[in-house]
Design an enzyme around this catalytic site. Structure first.
Site, PDB file in Angstrom:
ATOM      1  CG  LEU A 278      41.711 -14.504  66.482  1.00 31.32           C
ATOM      2  CD1 LEU A 278      41.326 -13.022  66.473  1.00 31.32           C
ATOM      3  CD2 LEU A 278      42.780 -14.769  67.552  1.00 31.32           C
TER       4      LEU A 278
ATOM      5  CG  MET B  54      41.975 -24.844  70.367  1.00 35.61           C
ATOM      6  SD  MET B  54      42.364 -25.319  72.060  1.00 35.61           S
ATOM      7  CE  MET B  54      44.133 -25.591  71.979  1.00 35.61           C
TER       8      MET B  54
ATOM      9  CE  LYS C 186      38.199 -28.322  59.399  1.00 36.06           C
ATOM     10  NZ  LYS C 186      37.368 -28.502  60.578  1.00 36.06           N
ATOM     11  CB  ALA C 187      45.394 -29.556  61.390  1.00 38.90           C
TER      12      ALA C 187
ATOM     13  CG  ASN D 230      45.823 -31.455  67.240  1.00 37.98           C
ATOM     14  OD1 ASN D 230      46.852 -31.430  67.917  1.00 37.98           O
ATOM     15  ND2 ASN D 230      44.630 -31.657  67.761  1.00 37.98           N
TER      16      ASN D 230
ATOM     17  CB  SER E 251      47.703 -31.350  75.070  1.00 34.01           C
ATOM     18  OG  SER E 251      46.617 -32.097  75.610  1.00 34.01           O
TER      19      SER E 251
ATOM     20  N   GLY F 190      42.900 -28.587  75.547  1.00 35.77           N
ATOM     21  CA  GLY F 190      41.595 -28.113  75.108  1.00 35.77           C
ATOM     22  C   GLY F 190      41.478 -26.612  75.308  1.00 35.77           C
TER      23      GLY F 190
ATOM     24  CE  LYS G 236      47.724 -32.538  71.487  1.00 35.97           C
ATOM     25  NZ  LYS G 236      46.803 -31.969  70.590  1.00 35.97           N
TER      26      LYS G 236
ATOM     27  CG  HIS H 253      49.206 -35.872  74.715  1.00 35.44           C
ATOM     28  ND1 HIS H 253      47.916 -35.617  74.286  1.00 35.44           N
ATOM     29  CD2 HIS H 253      49.221 -35.555  76.036  1.00 35.44           C
ATOM     30  CE1 HIS H 253      47.186 -35.177  75.299  1.00 35.44           C
ATOM     31  NE2 HIS H 253      47.964 -35.119  76.371  1.00 35.44           N
ATOM     32  CG  ASN H 254      46.177 -36.019  70.761  1.00 32.14           C
ATOM     33  OD1 ASN H 254      46.781 -35.443  71.671  1.00 32.14           O
ATOM     34  ND2 ASN H 254      45.357 -35.379  69.968  1.00 32.14           N
TER      35      ASN H 254
ATOM     36  CD  GLU I  66      43.206 -37.127  74.452  1.00 28.67           C
ATOM     37  OE1 GLU I  66      44.145 -36.296  74.487  1.00 28.67           O
ATOM     38  OE2 GLU I  66      42.175 -36.922  73.787  1.00 28.67           O
TER      39      GLU I  66
ATOM     40  NE  ARG J  16      38.302 -42.797  70.916  1.00 32.97           N
ATOM     41  CZ  ARG J  16      38.653 -41.534  71.140  1.00 32.97           C
ATOM     42  NH1 ARG J  16      38.382 -40.598  70.245  1.00 32.97           N
ATOM     43  NH2 ARG J  16      39.273 -41.203  72.247  1.00 32.97           N
TER      44      ARG J  16
ATOM     45  CG  HIS K 248      60.420 -65.743  53.253  1.00 33.50           C
ATOM     46  ND1 HIS K 248      60.662 -64.871  52.221  1.00 33.50           N
ATOM     47  CD2 HIS K 248      59.102 -66.087  53.153  1.00 33.50           C
ATOM     48  CE1 HIS K 248      59.541 -64.680  51.524  1.00 33.50           C
ATOM     49  NE2 HIS K 248      58.583 -65.410  52.067  1.00 33.50           N
TER      50      HIS K 248
HETATM   51  P1  NBP Z   1      39.154 -24.944  64.169  1.00 34.30           P
HETATM   52  O1  NBP Z   1      40.011 -26.137  63.977  1.00 34.30           O
HETATM   53  O2  NBP Z   1      37.696 -25.114  64.176  1.00 34.30           O
HETATM   54  O3  NBP Z   1      39.538 -23.860  63.039  1.00 34.30           O
HETATM   55  C1  NBP Z   1      38.841 -22.650  62.914  1.00 34.30           C
HETATM   56  C2  NBP Z   1      39.787 -21.535  62.556  1.00 34.30           C
HETATM   57  O4  NBP Z   1      40.469 -21.813  61.319  1.00 34.30           O
HETATM   58  C3  NBP Z   1      39.042 -20.223  62.344  1.00 34.30           C
HETATM   59  O5  NBP Z   1      39.832 -19.190  62.848  1.00 34.30           O
HETATM   60  C4  NBP Z   1      38.929 -20.162  60.832  1.00 34.30           C
HETATM   61  O6  NBP Z   1      38.752 -18.868  60.347  1.00 34.30           O
HETATM   62  C5  NBP Z   1      40.270 -20.687  60.452  1.00 34.30           C
HETATM   63  N1  NBP Z   1      40.392 -21.068  59.022  1.00 34.30           N
HETATM   64  C6  NBP Z   1      39.862 -22.096  58.341  1.00 34.30           C
HETATM   65 BR1  NBP Z   1      38.715 -23.330  59.039  1.00 34.30          BR
HETATM   66  N2  NBP Z   1      40.225 -22.143  57.067  1.00 34.30           N
HETATM   67  C7  NBP Z   1      41.024 -21.082  56.899  1.00 34.30           C
HETATM   68  C8  NBP Z   1      41.721 -20.566  55.775  1.00 34.30           C
HETATM   69  N3  NBP Z   1      41.684 -21.185  54.591  1.00 34.30           N
HETATM   70  N4  NBP Z   1      42.442 -19.432  55.943  1.00 34.30           N
HETATM   71  C9  NBP Z   1      42.480 -18.813  57.130  1.00 34.30           C
HETATM   72  N5  NBP Z   1      41.848 -19.268  58.237  1.00 34.30           N
HETATM   73  C10 NBP Z   1      41.126 -20.386  58.125  1.00 34.30           C
HETATM   74  O7  NBP Z   1      39.592 -24.139  65.493  1.00 34.30           O
HETATM   75  P2  NBP Z   1      40.006 -24.665  66.953  1.00 34.30           P
HETATM   76  O8  NBP Z   1      39.090 -25.715  67.457  1.00 34.30           O
HETATM   77  O9  NBP Z   1      40.206 -23.434  67.742  1.00 34.30           O
HETATM   78  O10 NBP Z   1      41.415 -25.361  66.728  1.00 34.30           O
HETATM   79  C11 NBP Z   1      42.524 -24.667  66.177  1.00 34.30           C
HETATM   80  C12 NBP Z   1      43.666 -25.649  65.994  1.00 34.30           C
HETATM   81  O11 NBP Z   1      44.057 -26.137  67.271  1.00 34.30           O
HETATM   82  C13 NBP Z   1      43.307 -26.883  65.164  1.00 34.30           C
HETATM   83  O12 NBP Z   1      44.403 -27.248  64.374  1.00 34.30           O
HETATM   84  C14 NBP Z   1      43.030 -27.924  66.193  1.00 34.30           C
HETATM   85  O13 NBP Z   1      43.247 -29.245  65.696  1.00 34.30           O
HETATM   86  C15 NBP Z   1      44.017 -27.554  67.279  1.00 34.30           C
HETATM   87  N6  NBP Z   1      43.675 -27.999  68.621  1.00 34.30           N
HETATM   88  C16 NBP Z   1      42.402 -27.945  69.079  1.00 34.30           C
HETATM   89  C17 NBP Z   1      42.090 -28.350  70.363  1.00 34.30           C
HETATM   90  C18 NBP Z   1      40.696 -28.277  70.883  1.00 34.30           C
HETATM   91  O14 NBP Z   1      40.470 -28.721  72.021  1.00 34.30           O
HETATM   92  N7  NBP Z   1      39.753 -27.729  70.142  1.00 34.30           N
HETATM   93  C19 NBP Z   1      43.113 -28.802  71.197  1.00 34.30           C
HETATM   94  C20 NBP Z   1      44.408 -28.810  70.732  1.00 34.30           C
HETATM   95  C21 NBP Z   1      44.687 -28.422  69.445  1.00 34.30           C
HETATM   96  P3  NBP Z   1      37.278 -18.275  60.147  1.00 34.30           P
HETATM   97  O15 NBP Z   1      36.877 -17.752  61.483  1.00 34.30           O
HETATM   98  O16 NBP Z   1      37.479 -17.194  59.151  1.00 34.30           O
HETATM   99  O17 NBP Z   1      36.413 -19.389  59.644  1.00 34.30           O
END
Ligand code: NBP
Length: 477
Positions: A10, A13, A75-76, A102, A128, A130, A183, A186-187, A190, A288, A453
């Site tokens: 939570l 995203m 987190k991925a 991701n 996608s 954000g 996806k 897509h990135n 982007e 970049r 070759h």
């Molecule tokens: P983050 O990528 O910052 O991840 C934070 C979340 O992961 C928290 O809920 C955290 O729990 C949990 N977590 C972690 Br870190 N390690 C864990 C573990 N070992 N066990 C259980 N939970 C764990 O969050 P986000 O920016 O909301 O992105 C979520 C996903 O969506 C990512 O994969 C991201 O690449 C993808 N995404 C993001 C965007 C964007 O714009 N930000 C866009 C599209 C896709 P905690 O609260 O207990 O630390």
């Protein structure tokens, strides 16, 4: 109460996705490793809909109606595996785990295979848009089984962005890793879009001599035409923003070292594996990376460039029009390259991806959303087996009309020393595809010379080798 869907993870995203489901009338179970986040969500947003707060994994799973739909938004990478390991033993055949992070599509393929043995549907889903998209309607790219889409699709359609014609920006992309693959591309696109916009900005600034505020106005104008897109729109916003602390244009007080999280790099790495020329996307990733090399960029103190020769007012306005042409033509090329990579991935992994459907779900919600994508959709609708976007008559004619200006802009960039790797790579790709003969024939000769070759001939079937070290006669290999 039993929840129709659950979201674990939570952060921004996951929280916004959970709220989006709830606002659309679904009962949503919510869970997070750190319980405080779950409590905060319910306290702050509980009145937006029906949430079931779960503090433990067992409570969370028990709150879900069957077959269970469990969305992971963590987190991925390793965290995703950790969460799957925690929940999978609590699930039953027919249940669905939807990974909206991701993830790399190869990880998604592995997870899907492992969970399938347990009868669990693993739905790797690209999302996608954000945090705003997650809340108000993202573009959603689910992979996984057809059965899982039958159960999940209607819910995703409900929470997704809607294109201008009202259609939801979600489709079943294909089996296992197809959604995350799309996806990823897509990135990559982007990255290319952003690099091309960056080059256009730099040319307007350094060659035409416009201020950031003037360039913002130019982008606003472009945004009313064929370049109409989210990225052009926010570019105008960023360029017109003034730093409160200094009164300088915001763009002048930001460190010019671009960061990246990896999906652009993956797009290029996978393209290399698949043998797909994504030169424009690659240049965007490299640009970049170049920007971030502070040590290398010490060269800015001693490497000389050409003497600046700014344009007059009238010339500048004409130049800006040319830059629009160059930007549009280069954009056609980077989408051509991205869609080629999707076709190649689909072929390699047997995904059967419908390119037209992909372009349709990118029309709204996602970062590359643009009027342009509806034209790509139309191109595939007219000819579903289109080998390349450049094979489409409309795009081919547009590029043809743009090419003189495109070449002029690049000539000016080269003369004045403005780096334009994206524009240049795009034009080289176009000229490469157009060329009746390429120097690859010479490459083949060289390879045959130093490594035997072999080569093929234009006039006869078979494989040949020239005895370069001997009498230089030709033998059949
Ligand atoms: P983050 O990528 O910052 O991840 C934070 C979340 O992961 C928290 O809920 C955290 O729990 C949990 N977590 C972690 Br870190 N390690 C864990 C573990 N070992 N066990 C259980 N939970 C764990 O969050 P986000 O920016 O909301 O992105 C979520 C996903 O969506 C990512 O994969 C991201 O690449 C993808 N995404 C993001 C965007 C964007 O714009 N930000 C866009 C599209 C896709 P905690 O609260 O207990 O630390």
């Amino acid at each position: 109460t039993s929840a129709q869907i659950g979201v674990t993870g939570l952060a921004v995203m996951g929280r916004n996705l959970a709220r989006n489901f709830a606002r659309n009338g679904y009962t949503v179970a919510v869970h997070n490793r750190t319980v405080a986040r779950t409590r905060e969500l319910v306290e702050r947003f509980g009145d937006e809909g029906d949430f079931v707060a779960a503090e433990t994994a067992e409570e969370f799973v028990a709150a879900l109606e069957r077959p269970r739909r469990l969305v992971i938004m963590v987190k991925a990478g390793d965290p995703t595996d950790a969460v799957i390991k925690e929940f999978a033993p609590l699930l039953e055949p027919g249940d669905m785990i939807i990974d909206g992070g991701n993830a790399h599509f190869a990880d998604t393929r592995r997870r899907e295979r492992e969970l399938r043995e347990q009868g669990i549907h693993f739905v790797g889903t690209g999302i996608s848009g954000g945090e705003e998209g997650a809340l108000h309607g993202p573009s959603i790219m689910p992979g996984g089984s057809k059965e899982s889409y039958a159960s999940l699709g209607p819910m995703l359609e409900k929470i997704s962005a809607k294109a201008k014609d009202g259609s939801p920006c979600v489709t079943h992309v294909g089996p296992d890793g197809a959604g995350h693959f799309v996806k990823m591309v897509h990135n990559g696109i982007e990255y290319a879009d952003m690099q091309l916009i960056g080059e256009a900005y730099q040319l307007l600034r350094d060659v035409a001599g416009y201020s950031p505020a003037q360039i913002a106005d130019i982008f606003r104008t472009w945004n009313t035409g064929r370049l109409d897109s989210y990225l052009i729109e926010i570019t105008a916003e960023v360029l017109s923003h003034v730093d409160a602390a200094t009164g300088e244009p915001f763009v002048d007080v930001v460190t010019d070292q671009a960061e990246q999280k990896g999906t652009g790099r993956w797009t290029v790495q996978i393209a290399l594996d698949l043998g797909v020329p994504v030169s424009g996307i690659a240049e965007a990733v490299f640009a970049r990376s170049l920007s971030g090399h502070a040590a290398l960029r010490e060269a800015s103190r001693h490497l000389a460039g050409p003497r600046p020769s700014p344009l007059g007012e009238q010339e500048a306005a004409a130049f800006a029009d040319r830059v629009e042409q160059a930007l549009y033509a280069s954009k056609i090329v980077s989408y051509t390259q991205g869609f080629h990579e999707i076709a190649a991935g689909s072929e390699e992994y047997g995904w059967g991806i419908d390119q037209g459907a992909v372009s349709a779900i990118w029309r709204a919600g996602c970062i590359i959303r643009a009027a342009f994508l509806d034209r790509i959709r139309a191109a595939y609708a007219g000819r579903p087996d289109l080998p390349s976007l450049l094979s489409d008559e409309t795009f081919a004619r547009e590029i043809e009309a743009a090419q003189d200006d495109w070449r002029e802009v690049l000539a000016a960039a080269v003369r004045q020393g403005v780096p334009t790797p994206g524009f240049a790579a795009a034009l080289a790709y176009y000229d490469g595809l157009r060329a009746p003969r390429l120097p690859a024939a010479l490459t083949q000769g060289q390879r045959d010379f130093f490594g035997a070759h072999t080569y093929r001939r234009v006039d006869r079937e078979g494989t040949f080798h020239t005895l370069w070290g001997g009498d230089r006669s030709e033998v059949q290999a």
